[in-house]
Design a protein around this motif. Structure first.
Motif, PDB file in Angstrom:
ATOM      1  N   LEU A  19     -67.541  19.582 -33.225  1.00 21.93           N
ATOM      2  CA  LEU A  19     -66.819  18.276 -33.412  1.00 21.93           C
ATOM      3  C   LEU A  19     -66.641  18.004 -31.744  1.00 21.93           C
ATOM      4  O   LEU A  19     -66.324  16.837 -31.584  1.00 21.93           O
ATOM      5  CB  LEU A  19     -65.609  18.586 -33.945  1.00 21.93           C
ATOM      6  CG  LEU A  19     -65.814  18.710 -35.339  1.00 21.93           C
ATOM      7  CD1 LEU A  19     -64.490  19.150 -36.002  1.00 21.93           C
ATOM      8  CD2 LEU A  19     -66.091  17.369 -36.140  1.00 21.93           C
ATOM      9  N   PRO A  22     -69.053  14.840 -30.100  1.00 15.66           N
ATOM     10  CA  PRO A  22     -68.788  13.418 -30.180  1.00 15.66           C
ATOM     11  C   PRO A  22     -67.531  13.121 -29.485  1.00 15.66           C
ATOM     12  O   PRO A  22     -67.369  12.037 -29.070  1.00 15.66           O
ATOM     13  CB  PRO A  22     -68.730  12.969 -31.847  1.00 15.66           C
ATOM     14  CG  PRO A  22     -68.657  14.432 -32.526  1.00 15.66           C
ATOM     15  CD  PRO A  22     -69.177  15.511 -31.622  1.00 15.66           C
ATOM     16  N   LEU A  23     -66.625  13.857 -29.790  1.00 13.12           N
ATOM     17  CA  LEU A  23     -65.398  13.444 -29.090  1.00 13.12           C
ATOM     18  C   LEU A  23     -65.253  13.409 -27.552  1.00 13.12           C
ATOM     19  O   LEU A  23     -64.727  12.609 -27.007  1.00 13.12           O
ATOM     20  CB  LEU A  23     -64.108  14.720 -29.416  1.00 13.12           C
ATOM     21  CG  LEU A  23     -63.569  14.617 -30.765  1.00 13.12           C
ATOM     22  CD1 LEU A  23     -62.934  15.564 -31.108  1.00 13.12           C
ATOM     23  CD2 LEU A  23     -62.808  13.263 -30.972  1.00 13.12           C
ATOM     24  N   LEU A  26     -67.585  10.282 -26.573  1.00 11.40           N
ATOM     25  CA  LEU A  26     -66.502   9.118 -26.900  1.00 11.40           C
ATOM     26  C   LEU A  26     -65.636   8.879 -25.561  1.00 11.40           C
ATOM     27  O   LEU A  26     -65.259   8.020 -25.090  1.00 11.40           O
ATOM     28  CB  LEU A  26     -66.052   9.183 -28.236  1.00 11.40           C
ATOM     29  CG  LEU A  26     -66.923   8.729 -29.253  1.00 11.40           C
ATOM     30  CD1 LEU A  26     -66.264   9.060 -30.623  1.00 11.40           C
ATOM     31  CD2 LEU A  26     -67.399   7.083 -29.067  1.00 11.40           C
ATOM     32  N   ALA A  67     -62.693   4.667 -31.624  1.00 12.82           N
ATOM     33  CA  ALA A  67     -63.714   5.556 -32.420  1.00 12.82           C
ATOM     34  C   ALA A  67     -63.401   7.114 -32.327  1.00 12.82           C
ATOM     35  O   ALA A  67     -63.336   7.877 -33.403  1.00 12.82           O
ATOM     36  CB  ALA A  67     -65.054   5.389 -32.047  1.00 12.82           C
ATOM     37  N   ALA A  68     -63.024   7.627 -31.050  1.00  8.26           N
ATOM     38  CA  ALA A  68     -62.731   8.913 -31.083  1.00  8.26           C
ATOM     39  C   ALA A  68     -61.219   9.158 -31.948  1.00  8.26           C
ATOM     40  O   ALA A  68     -61.262  10.259 -32.505  1.00  8.26           O
ATOM     41  CB  ALA A  68     -62.296   9.450 -29.408  1.00  8.26           C
ATOM     42  N   ALA A  70     -60.213   7.605 -34.581  1.00  7.58           N
ATOM     43  CA  ALA A  70     -60.648   7.387 -35.878  1.00  7.58           C
ATOM     44  C   ALA A  70     -61.397   8.702 -36.294  1.00  7.58           C
ATOM     45  O   ALA A  70     -60.866   9.151 -37.417  1.00  7.58           O
ATOM     46  CB  ALA A  70     -61.483   6.280 -35.965  1.00  7.58           C
ATOM     47  N   LEU A  71     -62.086   9.290 -35.584  1.00  9.82           N
ATOM     48  CA  LEU A  71     -62.956  10.625 -35.834  1.00  9.82           C
ATOM     49  C   LEU A  71     -61.766  11.789 -35.980  1.00  9.82           C
ATOM     50  O   LEU A  71     -61.914  12.358 -36.913  1.00  9.82           O
ATOM     51  CB  LEU A  71     -63.941  10.941 -35.011  1.00  9.82           C
ATOM     52  CG  LEU A  71     -64.668  12.425 -34.984  1.00  9.82           C
ATOM     53  CD1 LEU A  71     -65.535  12.177 -36.279  1.00  9.82           C
ATOM     54  CD2 LEU A  71     -65.695  12.578 -33.800  1.00  9.82           C
ATOM     55  N   TRP A  72     -61.035  11.530 -34.955  1.00  9.12           N
ATOM     56  CA  TRP A  72     -59.858  12.741 -35.280  1.00  9.12           C
ATOM     57  C   TRP A  72     -58.993  12.556 -36.232  1.00  9.12           C
ATOM     58  O   TRP A  72     -58.218  13.589 -36.826  1.00  9.12           O
ATOM     59  CB  TRP A  72     -59.173  12.695 -33.895  1.00  9.12           C
ATOM     60  CG  TRP A  72     -58.019  13.887 -33.704  1.00  9.12           C
ATOM     61  CD1 TRP A  72     -58.316  14.951 -33.260  1.00  9.12           C
ATOM     62  CD2 TRP A  72     -56.620  13.750 -34.039  1.00  9.12           C
ATOM     63  NE1 TRP A  72     -57.224  15.749 -33.294  1.00  9.12           N
ATOM     64  CE2 TRP A  72     -56.141  15.180 -33.668  1.00  9.12           C
ATOM     65  CE3 TRP A  72     -55.883  12.678 -34.450  1.00  9.12           C
ATOM     66  CZ2 TRP A  72     -54.848  15.304 -33.868  1.00  9.12           C
ATOM     67  CZ3 TRP A  72     -54.600  13.096 -34.764  1.00  9.12           C
ATOM     68  CH2 TRP A  72     -53.767  14.372 -34.341  1.00  9.12           C
ATOM     69  N   PHE A  74     -59.608  12.381 -39.122  1.00  9.77           N
ATOM     70  CA  PHE A  74     -59.986  13.079 -40.559  1.00  9.77           C
ATOM     71  C   PHE A  74     -59.417  14.531 -40.368  1.00  9.77           C
ATOM     72  O   PHE A  74     -59.467  15.100 -39.561  1.00  9.77           O
ATOM     73  CB  PHE A  74     -61.673  13.316 -40.460  1.00  9.77           C
ATOM     74  CG  PHE A  74     -62.276  12.009 -40.548  1.00  9.77           C
ATOM     75  CD1 PHE A  74     -62.434  11.520 -42.020  1.00  9.77           C
ATOM     76  CD2 PHE A  74     -62.947  11.583 -39.701  1.00  9.77           C
ATOM     77  CE1 PHE A  74     -62.958  10.427 -42.244  1.00  9.77           C
ATOM     78  CE2 PHE A  74     -63.926  10.400 -40.070  1.00  9.77           C
ATOM     79  CZ  PHE A  74     -63.661   9.823 -41.165  1.00  9.77           C
ATOM     80  N   VAL A  77     -61.203  17.383 -39.092  1.00  4.31           N
ATOM     81  CA  VAL A  77     -61.312  17.433 -37.578  1.00  4.31           C
ATOM     82  C   VAL A  77     -60.127  17.868 -36.996  1.00  4.31           C
ATOM     83  O   VAL A  77     -59.988  18.600 -36.202  1.00  4.31           O
ATOM     84  CB  VAL A  77     -61.760  16.090 -37.174  1.00  4.31           C
ATOM     85  CG1 VAL A  77     -61.757  16.022 -35.807  1.00  4.31           C
ATOM     86  CG2 VAL A  77     -63.159  15.657 -37.751  1.00  4.31           C
ATOM     87  N   VAL A  86     -58.065  14.640 -28.096  1.00  2.70           N
ATOM     88  CA  VAL A  86     -58.105  13.161 -28.304  1.00  2.70           C
ATOM     89  C   VAL A  86     -57.261  12.443 -27.479  1.00  2.70           C
ATOM     90  O   VAL A  86     -57.327  11.421 -27.004  1.00  2.70           O
ATOM     91  CB  VAL A  86     -58.011  12.649 -30.088  1.00  2.70           C
ATOM     92  CG1 VAL A  86     -56.206  12.928 -30.066  1.00  2.70           C
ATOM     93  CG2 VAL A  86     -58.111  11.441 -30.225  1.00  2.70           C
TER      94      VAL A  86
END
Length: 105
Positions: A19, A22-23, A26, A67-68, A70-72, A74, A77, A86
């Motif tokens: 994980l 991508p963090l 981004l 986007a970072a 939004a991924l976080w 979840f 995550v 983040v």
């Protein structure tokens, strides 16, 4: 959040590394475009190209930071990646948003 005891089949360390990719990417993208937005200087009020470049850089920086975030959001995550993963993206996105808001053009 309490830490669970270490189990031999616990894969949170590996998941954290997966994980992180991508963090971090981004965050780097947001940082690059924020840097672009902060370093581009228009020659004057007639320099529409520079103003467009600043707006585009701010938009891309804020988008990458969102986007970072939004991924976080979840839950799976957040379970393995804390606020420290983040926060840099959110700070960079905030700086880009302020640059966009105070753009005098």
């Amino acid at each position: 959040m309490t830490d669970l005891p270490h189990l031999p089949d616990d894969d949170r360390g590996g998941l954290r590394m997966v994980l992180a990719v991508p963090l971090v990417l981004l965050t780097l993208i947001a940082g690059f475009f924020c840097w672009c937005a902060l370093t581009v200087r228009p020659n004057g009020p007639w320099d529409d190209g520079a103003y467009a470049a600043i707006v585009l850089s701010c938009l891309l920086s804020v988008s990458a930071a969102a986007a970072a975030a939004a991924l976080w959001l979840f839950p799976w995550v957040r379970r393995v990646a804390g606020w420290a993963w983040v926060t840099p993206a959110l700070v960079v996105g905030g700086v880009a948003a302020v640059r966009w808001a105070v753009l005098d053009g």
